[in-house]
Each structure stands twice: as structure tokens, then as C-alpha cells.
Enzyme design. Sequence first.
Site, PDB file in Angstrom:
ATOM      1  N   LYS A  67       0.877  -1.146   0.138  1.00 45.51           N
ATOM      2  CA  LYS A  67       0.070   0.194   0.018  1.00 45.51           C
ATOM      3  C   LYS A  67       0.871   1.510   0.041  1.00 45.51           C
ATOM      4  O   LYS A  67       0.532   2.101  -0.678  1.00 45.51           O
ATOM      5  CB  LYS A  67      -0.932   0.060   1.178  1.00 45.51           C
ATOM      6  CG  LYS A  67      -2.104  -1.048   1.149  1.00 45.51           C
ATOM      7  CD  LYS A  67      -3.060  -1.040   2.432  1.00 45.51           C
ATOM      8  CE  LYS A  67      -3.906  -2.041   2.164  1.00 45.51           C
ATOM      9  NZ  LYS A  67      -5.032  -2.057   3.323  1.00 45.51           N
ATOM     10  N   ASP A 103     -10.068   2.113   2.764  1.00 42.82           N
ATOM     11  CA  ASP A 103     -10.139   1.335   3.803  1.00 42.82           C
ATOM     12  C   ASP A 103     -10.733   1.918   5.194  1.00 42.82           C
ATOM     13  O   ASP A 103     -11.379   1.563   5.887  1.00 42.82           O
ATOM     14  CB  ASP A 103      -8.560   0.944   4.680  1.00 42.82           C
ATOM     15  CG  ASP A 103      -7.977   0.008   3.640  1.00 42.82           C
ATOM     16  OD1 ASP A 103      -8.744  -0.730   2.843  1.00 42.82           O
ATOM     17  OD2 ASP A 103      -6.885  -0.098   3.520  1.00 42.82           O
TER      18      ASP A 103
END
Length: 282
Positions: A67, A103
Site C-alpha cells: 500500500k 479502508d
Amino acid sequence: MSTARFAVFGHPIAQSLSPRIHAAFGRQCGIPLEYTAIDAPPDGFAAALECFAADGGRGCNVTLPLKEIAFSLCTQASSRAQRAGACNTLTRRDGQWHGDTTDGAGLVRDLTGRQGLDLRARRVLLLGAGGAARGVAPALLDAGIGELVVVNRTPERADALVDALGEPGRAHSRYWEDLRELGDFELIVNATSAGRDQSSGFTAPLSLVNSRSVAVDLNYGEAAIPFLAWARSAGCLEAIDGLGMLVEQAAEAFELWHGVRPLTDAVYAELRERDKTLATAD
Ligand code: ATR
């Protein structure tokens, strides 16, 4: 209409539920799409991403441990991705990658929608200060929590996260050794990767928990078992794994790519039902 190409990159990636989730959303919304899982080690990710783009890839999700690298490979990033310093959703526009992170929004939507929690003014303990913690901390603050206490095994990373959040009035870092002195919390979020190492359990002082405490692990499946077992034995009102967050972050990414927000309850229920090993929150 030609089938658009999407994918999730990670390392490892074979167990990812994202292809199943996006295929279900596509069927529900009548949008033809191809969504595959692509294994890419950190040092091969940039090349794999270019290859995917050259083959017509329109968007991708990115999971562990890529990420932060994904963020560095984007030409532009949303403000929430910049605050997190990480991306889980990339979109190809004008020959460049645009990064976002869904997220945090996914976690907040799961907690407030599916779980029916009111986060406003809540005292929240965030365990961990890696990529997962950075992804959700800004969204928790934006959801109106009263206080965020970040505790990490390596204290410097907790300090860095809190500095990056830039809210000294609401977000603080504390030492793991001092957990006993922090009082109790209405929400305890496990953003550590400790549970992925099956050999170790999870322990923390019972004093963190009151009769209304809710515990949530950002992991799901086996990786969530140690923390959720501790939460139940410590007397938490609820112990929730990260499956709902996974489905919600996927819905948010789907909307970014396709302009339609899919309904998530049926997909969530199907994943719970079809893989009972994931059913750690029931
Ligand atoms: P992720 O992207 O999943 O957050 P990461 O960036 O490697 O992965 O971060 C892992 C997090 O889990 C870190 O907060 C790490 O603590 P350190 O910063 O001290 O490494 C935490 N973690 C991993 N194993 C742990 C353990 N056994 N006990 C406590 N924390 C642990």
C-alpha cells in the site's frame, strides 16, 4: 461492451476475497468486468502495475505489503490517501495512476452502518501504527470520535502517526508498557499484524475494557482469532472482525470505478455463510 480489467495486487494474494466480492458487485449492478488477483513482491510491483496498465487495466486494489509503494507510484492521490500515506485503490486516468484509500471509510461504514455504532465522542484505542493503522486513523477522527490513543510496539511509529494526523487535541501516542494506565475505551481497534503469526496469542490489560467496549480487528479469518478471543474473554460487549470492512472498502472502490454504489449486505452474508472459518464475529 468490452469487459473492463481490474485486479488486486498483493504478496501473498491467493487467499484474497476481493475477486469474489467485485464479481458479485458486477453481477448485481449489471456491469461486465474482469477482476483477477495478481501476486507481486514489493520489488516487482512497479513493473507488474505497468504491465497491467499496458494490458488495459483500468483500476486495481492493493493490499499487503504494497500500500505504501502504491502511494509512491501514483501521480496524484486523494487527500485521504495523502493523510494515510498509503493507497488501496488505484484508477487509471489519462495514462497515469490516481491513488485513493477506501479502508478508513470502509471501517467507519461497517461500524456505523452494519454494526449500528455511534462513534461520536467515543474514546478509541488504536493498537498498531503500520499501514493498516494509518489507513483508518483519519477516518475515525473524521467520524467524530472524541479521542484517539495510538499505542504501538515501536513507539516512534506511533509518534509519527500522531504527528501526521495533526490533531494534538484529540490524537495522542502512548507506550505499550503503559496500557494499564490508560483507563478504558469504548472502541479498541487492532491494527497490528501480530495475529498473522499463528504462533502467538494476544494479551492486554483487562482495565482497557468496560461493559460497553467494542473490539474490532482489521484482520479477518484466522489472523483475527487471537485478538477477538482476548476481547471476548476480557468482557467486550462485541468483538468484530474485518470482513465487514473488507466488503465496505470494496464497495467504495467499486463506486469510484463504476459510478454505482453496490448493495453490500447480501455479499457480506454470503461470505460469512460460505466460509465458516471467517465467522469469528458471530
Ligand atoms: P500493516 O500494513 O498490516 O499495518 P505493517 O505496516 O508492517 O503492516 O505494520 C504492522 C503493525 O503490526 C505494526 O504496528 C507492528 O508494530 P511495530 O511497528 O512495532 O513493528 C505491529 N506488530 C507486528 N507484530 C506485532 C507483535 N507481535 N506485537 C505487537 N505489534 C506487532
